[in-house]
Design a protein around this motif. Sequence first.
Motif, PDB file in Angstrom:
ATOM      1  N   TRP A 282       0.867  -1.172   0.000  1.00  0.00           N
ATOM      2  CA  TRP A 282       0.000   0.000   0.000  1.00  0.00           C
ATOM      3  C   TRP A 282       0.905   1.224   0.000  1.00  0.00           C
ATOM      4  O   TRP A 282       1.933   1.253   0.684  1.00  0.00           O
ATOM      5  N   ARG A 283       0.563   2.250  -0.791  1.00  0.00           N
ATOM      6  CA  ARG A 283       1.449   3.415  -0.915  1.00  0.00           C
ATOM      7  C   ARG A 283       0.654   4.707  -0.896  1.00  0.00           C
ATOM      8  O   ARG A 283      -0.423   4.804  -1.455  1.00  0.00           O
ATOM      9  N   HIS A 284       1.240   5.706  -0.251  1.00  0.00           N
ATOM     10  CA  HIS A 284       0.703   7.055  -0.307  1.00  0.00           C
ATOM     11  C   HIS A 284       1.875   8.030  -0.315  1.00  0.00           C
ATOM     12  O   HIS A 284       2.774   7.948   0.530  1.00  0.00           O
TER      13      HIS A 284
ATOM     14  N   ASP B 161      -5.385  -0.078   5.363  1.00  0.00           N
ATOM     15  CA  ASP B 161      -4.448   0.552   4.433  1.00  0.00           C
ATOM     16  C   ASP B 161      -3.118  -0.202   4.419  1.00  0.00           C
ATOM     17  O   ASP B 161      -2.044   0.379   4.521  1.00  0.00           O
ATOM     18  N   SER B 162      -3.203  -1.519   4.314  1.00  0.00           N
ATOM     19  CA  SER B 162      -1.995  -2.342   4.154  1.00  0.00           C
ATOM     20  C   SER B 162      -2.349  -3.561   3.331  1.00  0.00           C
ATOM     21  O   SER B 162      -3.527  -3.928   3.232  1.00  0.00           O
ATOM     22  N   TYR B 163      -1.347  -4.155   2.708  1.00  0.00           N
ATOM     23  CA  TYR B 163      -1.544  -5.365   1.916  1.00  0.00           C
ATOM     24  C   TYR B 163      -0.881  -6.514   2.652  1.00  0.00           C
ATOM     25  O   TYR B 163       0.345  -6.604   2.702  1.00  0.00           O
TER      26      TYR B 163
ATOM     27  N   ARG C 131       3.314   0.145   3.058  1.00  0.00           N
ATOM     28  CA  ARG C 131       2.928  -0.719   4.161  1.00  0.00           C
ATOM     29  C   ARG C 131       2.542  -2.083   3.620  1.00  0.00           C
ATOM     30  O   ARG C 131       1.991  -2.199   2.538  1.00  0.00           O
ATOM     31  N   GLY C 132       2.841  -3.127   4.404  1.00  0.00           N
ATOM     32  CA  GLY C 132       2.469  -4.472   4.006  1.00  0.00           C
ATOM     33  C   GLY C 132       3.347  -5.507   4.673  1.00  0.00           C
ATOM     34  O   GLY C 132       3.834  -5.316   5.790  1.00  0.00           O
TER      35      GLY C 132
END
Length: 197
Positions: free
Chosen positions: A39-41, A91-93, A50-51
């Motif tokens: 997950w990216r921002h 908000d994570s994989y 994140r992940g």
Amino acid sequence: MHCGTSKIIGCRFSLHPMDSEFISIIKGALAEVDLSAVWRHTDDVSTVIRGEGPHVFNALAALTEKAASHGKHMAMNATFSVGCPGDTSGDSYMGIDLAAKNEIPEGPYVSSQFSLYPLNQSDYMETIYREIDRAKERGVYNESMHYATGIHGSLRDVFAFYEETFSEAQIGEHPHVVMTINMSIHSPSHGGGTDAR
């Protein structure tokens, strides 16, 4: 959720190419690297991914290598965290096949510094000293210094060490760990070439 129970690994980082074309270098790296497993921002200061741990480290190593491939002096700084009670799965994989999405070449010579913070561990200094010994065993230890430890070598070897040491620092009943990294690549002070010391 309690401290140390989240398995999500997050990393907030910034790339700093010392070049007038820094925007295209950074955006180009973000476009060229496979980030499908994290997950990216991105905001106006930094990017968070994140992940699963292997995917987070693979993505950052690939992004750093792509940005450094232009041969310009570049800095990268990153903060990793795992076990934070504020992490949410939305908000994570997680649960993605751990096969690497990006091949990491040996890459250029990297000089870096890291600080490790095993939170809520009463014997945290033992963990830190053990990971410094690991750096020596892996051949990437450079020097001790105030508030950090110097790590150097090829980009691939340095990132492999950081991934291993961050994983191994998550021990016991309180695996809430934070690690900060500052990295310099293609610095004039390195004397040129990947064999600079």
